[in-house]
Scaffold this motif. Structure first.
Motif, PDB file in Angstrom:
ATOM      1  N   ARG A 180       0.858  -1.199   0.000  1.00 57.49           N
ATOM      2  CA  ARG A 180       0.000   0.000   0.000  1.00 57.49           C
ATOM      3  C   ARG A 180       0.885   1.237   0.000  1.00 57.49           C
ATOM      4  O   ARG A 180       1.910   1.251   0.686  1.00 57.49           O
ATOM      5  CB  ARG A 180      -0.862   0.034   1.267  1.00 57.49           C
ATOM      6  CG  ARG A 180      -2.214  -0.601   1.134  1.00 57.49           C
ATOM      7  CD  ARG A 180      -3.091  -0.178   2.301  1.00 57.49           C
ATOM      8  NE  ARG A 180      -2.403  -0.347   3.571  1.00 57.49           N
ATOM      9  CZ  ARG A 180      -2.568  -1.383   4.383  1.00 57.49           C
ATOM     10  NH1 ARG A 180      -3.409  -2.329   4.049  1.00 57.49           N
ATOM     11  NH2 ARG A 180      -1.916  -1.472   5.518  1.00 57.49           N
ATOM     12  N   LEU A 221      -6.588  -7.782  -9.208  1.00 56.27           N
ATOM     13  CA  LEU A 221      -5.612  -8.878  -9.148  1.00 56.27           C
ATOM     14  C   LEU A 221      -5.930  -9.967 -10.176  1.00 56.27           C
ATOM     15  O   LEU A 221      -5.034 -10.625 -10.698  1.00 56.27           O
ATOM     16  CB  LEU A 221      -5.579  -9.477  -7.738  1.00 56.27           C
ATOM     17  CG  LEU A 221      -5.105  -8.521  -6.629  1.00 56.27           C
ATOM     18  CD1 LEU A 221      -5.059  -9.235  -5.287  1.00 56.27           C
ATOM     19  CD2 LEU A 221      -3.744  -7.930  -6.956  1.00 56.27           C
ATOM     20  N   ALA A 250       0.167 -13.733  -2.930  1.00 56.94           N
ATOM     21  CA  ALA A 250      -0.390 -12.430  -2.556  1.00 56.94           C
ATOM     22  C   ALA A 250      -0.989 -11.702  -3.750  1.00 56.94           C
ATOM     23  O   ALA A 250      -1.842 -10.837  -3.575  1.00 56.94           O
ATOM     24  CB  ALA A 250       0.695 -11.572  -1.904  1.00 56.94           C
ATOM     25  N   PRO A 294      -6.243 -13.230  -6.567  1.00 54.96           N
ATOM     26  CA  PRO A 294      -7.442 -12.727  -5.892  1.00 54.96           C
ATOM     27  C   PRO A 294      -7.812 -13.638  -4.720  1.00 54.96           C
ATOM     28  O   PRO A 294      -8.029 -14.836  -4.913  1.00 54.96           O
ATOM     29  CB  PRO A 294      -8.512 -12.753  -6.995  1.00 54.96           C
ATOM     30  CG  PRO A 294      -7.952 -13.592  -8.098  1.00 54.96           C
ATOM     31  CD  PRO A 294      -6.473 -13.559  -7.980  1.00 54.96           C
ATOM     32  N   ARG A 332      -4.325 -14.435  -0.155  1.00 56.85           N
ATOM     33  CA  ARG A 332      -3.886 -14.390   1.240  1.00 56.85           C
ATOM     34  C   ARG A 332      -4.826 -15.205   2.125  1.00 56.85           C
ATOM     35  O   ARG A 332      -4.380 -15.992   2.963  1.00 56.85           O
ATOM     36  CB  ARG A 332      -3.862 -12.940   1.730  1.00 56.85           C
ATOM     37  CG  ARG A 332      -2.840 -12.071   1.037  1.00 56.85           C
ATOM     38  CD  ARG A 332      -3.147 -10.604   1.250  1.00 56.85           C
ATOM     39  NE  ARG A 332      -2.222  -9.733   0.552  1.00 56.85           N
ATOM     40  CZ  ARG A 332      -1.301  -8.975   1.144  1.00 56.85           C
ATOM     41  NH1 ARG A 332      -1.210  -8.941   2.448  1.00 56.85           N
ATOM     42  NH2 ARG A 332      -0.487  -8.228   0.438  1.00 56.85           N
ATOM     43  N   ALA A 357      -6.883 -17.532   1.161  1.00 57.94           N
ATOM     44  CA  ALA A 357      -6.806 -18.944   0.783  1.00 57.94           C
ATOM     45  C   ALA A 357      -5.599 -19.594   1.447  1.00 57.94           C
ATOM     46  O   ALA A 357      -5.682 -20.734   1.924  1.00 57.94           O
ATOM     47  CB  ALA A 357      -6.721 -19.072  -0.736  1.00 57.94           C
ATOM     48  N   ASP A 395      -4.756  -9.892   5.622  1.00 56.91           N
ATOM     49  CA  ASP A 395      -5.228  -9.090   4.485  1.00 56.91           C
ATOM     50  C   ASP A 395      -4.552  -7.727   4.442  1.00 56.91           C
ATOM     51  O   ASP A 395      -4.415  -7.130   3.380  1.00 56.91           O
ATOM     52  CB  ASP A 395      -6.740  -8.877   4.580  1.00 56.91           C
ATOM     53  CG  ASP A 395      -7.510  -9.985   3.881  1.00 56.91           C
ATOM     54  OD1 ASP A 395      -6.865 -10.810   3.197  1.00 56.91           O
ATOM     55  OD2 ASP A 395      -8.747 -10.030   4.014  1.00 56.91           O
ATOM     56  N   ARG A 396      -4.160  -7.236   5.599  1.00 56.81           N
ATOM     57  CA  ARG A 396      -3.571  -5.896   5.672  1.00 56.81           C
ATOM     58  C   ARG A 396      -2.044  -5.919   5.743  1.00 56.81           C
ATOM     59  O   ARG A 396      -1.414  -4.880   5.693  1.00 56.81           O
ATOM     60  CB  ARG A 396      -4.120  -5.153   6.900  1.00 56.81           C
ATOM     61  CG  ARG A 396      -5.635  -5.048   6.905  1.00 56.81           C
ATOM     62  CD  ARG A 396      -6.131  -4.318   8.113  1.00 56.81           C
ATOM     63  NE  ARG A 396      -5.680  -2.939   8.124  1.00 56.81           N
ATOM     64  CZ  ARG A 396      -6.224  -1.958   7.407  1.00 56.81           C
ATOM     65  NH1 ARG A 396      -7.227  -2.207   6.607  1.00 56.81           N
ATOM     66  NH2 ARG A 396      -5.755  -0.736   7.487  1.00 56.81           N
ATOM     67  N   ARG A 397      -1.471  -7.108   5.877  1.00 55.19           N
ATOM     68  CA  ARG A 397      -0.019  -7.184   6.038  1.00 55.19           C
ATOM     69  C   ARG A 397       0.702  -6.841   4.738  1.00 55.19           C
ATOM     70  O   ARG A 397       0.249  -7.173   3.653  1.00 55.19           O
ATOM     71  CB  ARG A 397       0.433  -8.594   6.448  1.00 55.19           C
ATOM     72  CG  ARG A 397       0.174  -9.018   7.871  1.00 55.19           C
ATOM     73  CD  ARG A 397       0.991  -8.390   8.949  1.00 55.19           C
ATOM     74  NE  ARG A 397       2.360  -8.053   8.705  1.00 55.19           N
ATOM     75  CZ  ARG A 397       3.390  -8.510   9.394  1.00 55.19           C
ATOM     76  NH1 ARG A 397       3.222  -9.409  10.331  1.00 55.19           N
ATOM     77  NH2 ARG A 397       4.609  -8.099   9.165  1.00 55.19           N
ATOM     78  N   GLN A 398       1.848  -6.194   4.905  1.00 53.89           N
ATOM     79  CA  GLN A 398       2.710  -5.919   3.763  1.00 53.89           C
ATOM     80  C   GLN A 398       4.096  -6.416   4.114  1.00 53.89           C
ATOM     81  O   GLN A 398       4.573  -6.161   5.217  1.00 53.89           O
ATOM     82  CB  GLN A 398       2.784  -4.426   3.484  1.00 53.89           C
ATOM     83  CG  GLN A 398       1.446  -3.776   3.219  1.00 53.89           C
ATOM     84  CD  GLN A 398       1.613  -2.272   3.099  1.00 53.89           C
ATOM     85  OE1 GLN A 398       2.001  -1.765   2.059  1.00 53.89           O
ATOM     86  NE2 GLN A 398       1.337  -1.569   4.171  1.00 53.89           N
TER      87      GLN A 398
END
Lengths: 309, 272
Positions: A51, A71, B107, B110, B113, B115, B262-265
């Motif tokens: 992000r 995606l 990642a 669609p 993550r 899944a 879902d929010r991890r980078q």
């Protein structure tokens, strides 16, 4: 296709990319930059892995991070080698294709077809651990292509490939780009040049140049270039060069080399060299500025690093 | 790629797509577990309770039988074997993918993550349950209990409850601190399951260990002869309440883990 506004990505206090604004239309694009320039971070932002810290990135009109609609339309081949060694290419590509939403049978069919296209049919049922790095590279590419994305994003795709495989892959990717969109990141200019792609140069996280190859070459004309002259009276030649129109700087390297910095290298060759010869200065060697794309790339890198051209 | 097949995606429904994705990952992860080192580790895990029972029986000169044996089987199988099995299968859910360089491939899919997390959870539950069930059979073959079939059925149920609940518990450290998930999970197991789980207060209501004990005691008929101070360590509600509580706990923990993942980078340097 891709709209980027003021895009910045920070990893703590480390800058990944810095205030990039660019629009990439549908088609083929090359992203050039040395190692550590921010190419992978840029691709991570475009492919929805990361992000933005500031600014925005939109792909197909939407934010890509965690967006299944975007995606679904992207295929990404990362630079890192595949560490899954037990699976075969067929299993791996089928697995990824199923995760893109295809049935098991359809995914297997697609995987077999795309593995054939990348020339990996014979090795499709061998464990990845037994394959060469180049073959694994092709397996990765197959995984990115099997679900027929509208945008294929390749990060250093030619690493580890032998010349024949590289040529084959360039042809494959070029054929892909005729009907769909492509972004190829590389630190090697000739790889990107071979794809006839538009170019964007990224250095230190910043986009320093973008356009067609011709536009980038045009940029070269506006950048100072170096002409190296080996002669038997370098101080005399330096004095002559200083009086030549367009020369911005002159410096001596060793006892015999004069480096002339100018935006008009032709003037040095056409005016300074004949005058030096007329005044008895023996010019032994003259290396003109490198105006190839590689040379421009090198100039941009040097400029960015604060080294005078 | 001149002949794109455009109509063969399984479903555009997010729920069905998520189920299909998790199923796909679970199958792939289980296949990954079928390696010699993993199978050897599973064999050790399956033989371990039987070996301990034999050793304990010899140490007690053949006097180990009945309820003490069941208590030992409970400690060895739904507690120890399940815990260890889940630590090695669930904790590295994200870390393994980062190390293999495969995280990024998932990642960018669609729902990839989610899944990955749910699929790895299912694989961990299936793998550990199978190992623990084999361990149950082997241990019962050498243990002296009154009704091996009844004890076996009860232990099997406890194994499933333990795996369902604790795999979800370990999913949280796996996504919060992937690279230290194993250490963090051991800490969680000790602090949450074996410390908070034995505190007779509201805090132990959210632990799997309380639910397991609260199922074991009535199923073995021990509730009538349990000392009053020991009764504080179990929940007197009927078994269906215990099962429901574990189900709710698993759903809540997994949902939290999914939201976090879902929010991890992960910066590129985190891979490899």
């Amino acid at each position: 296709m891709i709209e980027i506004r003021g895009l910045t990505k920070l990893y703590g206090s480390v800058i990944g990319v810095n205030d990039i604004t660019v629009d990439l239309a549908a088609g083929a694009h090359g992203l050039l930059g040395p190692n550590g320039a921010g190419k992978t971070t840029f691709l991570g932002l475009v492919t929805g892995q990361l992000r933005p810290t500031m600014g925005s990135v939109r792909v197909f009109g939407e934010r890509p991070f965690g967006n299944p609609r975007v995606l679904r339309r992207i295929g990404f081949c990362p630079a890192a080698d595949l560490g899954d060694r037990t699976a075969t290419p067929l299993q791996w590509v089928t697995y990824l294709t199923r995760l893109s939403g295809f049935t098991a049978a359809s995914a297997a069919t697609r995987a077999a077809r795309v593995l054939e296209e990348v020339g990996l049919t014979d090795a499709a049922r061998r464990p990845l651990v037994t394959l060469s790095k180049g073959m694994r590279q092709r397996a990765k590419l197959a995984g990115a292509m099997a679900h027929d994305p509208d945008l294929l994003v390749l990060d250093e795709p030619f690493i580890g490939l032998d010349p024949v495989a590289r040529h084959h892959l360039v042809e494959l990717v070029r054929a892909w780009a005729e009907t769909r969109s492509l972004i190829v990141a590389s630190h090697l200019l000739h790889e990107v040049e071979a794809l006839d792609a538009g170019l964007a140069v990224i250095l230190g996280g910043r986009l320093v140049a973008s356009g067609t190859a011709a536009e980038i070459r045009g940029l070269a004309e506006s950048l100072p270039a170096e002409v190296r002259v080996r002669c038997d009276a370098p101080r005399h030649f330096a004095a002559i060069a200083c009086e030549t129109p367009g020369v911005e700087a002159v410096r001596l390297e060793g006892d015999a080399v004069v480096v002339v910095v100018t935006r008009h290298p032709a003037a040095v060759i056409e005016q300074a060299v004949p005058r030096a010869a007329h005044e008895g200065v023996g010019v032994r060697e003259l290396v003109p500025a490198d105006r190839s794309l590689e040379g421009v790339f090198g100039s941009l890198v040097r400029l960015h690093r604060g080294v005078k051209a | 790629m001149t002949d794109p097949l455009t109509d063969d995606r399984t479903s555009t429904s997010p729920l069905l797509a998520a189920i299909a994705g998790a199923w796909t990952v679970a199958g792939f992860q289980l296949r990954r577990l079928l390696t010699r080192p993993r199978l050897a580790m599973a064999a050790v895990g399956a033989l371990f309770p039987a070996a301990v029972i034999v050793a304990a029986d010899r140490a007690s000169r053949g006097r180990l039988e009945g309820d003490p044996t069941v208590g030992m089987l409970y400690a060895l199988i739904p507690e120890a074997v399940c815990m260890l099995g889940l630590l090695v299968t669930m904790c590295p859910a994200v870390a393994d993918e980062l190390e293999r360089g495969t995280w990024v491939h998932l990642a960018v899919r669609p729902g990839g993550r989610r899944a990955l997390l749910i699929g790895t959870y299912l694989a961990a539950v299936v793998w550990t349950s199978v190992v623990a069930l084999v361990a149950t059979v082997l241990a019962l073959a050498v243990a002296r209990v009154e009704d091996p079939w009844a004890v076996g059925r009860m232990l099997a149920a406890l194994v499933l409850v333990s795996c369902v609940g604790r795999a979800a518990l370990f999913a949280v450290p796996a996504v919060i601190m992937p690279k230290r998930a194993l250490v963090a999970s051991v800490g969680v197991a000790l602090v949450v399951e074996y410390l908070a789980g034995f505190i007779p207060a509201i805090v132990n209501q959210a632990t799997v260990s309380l639910r397991l004990r609260s199922l074991l005691v009535p199923w073995m008929g021990w509730d009538r002869k349990l000392p009053i101070e020991m009764q504080l360590l179990i929940d007197p509600q009927p078994p269906w309440v215990q099962l429901l509580a574990v189900g709710i706990l698993a759903v809540v923990l997994l949902t939290a883990a999914v939201v976090i993942l879902d929010r991890r980078q992960f910066p590129p340097s985190d891979e490899i």
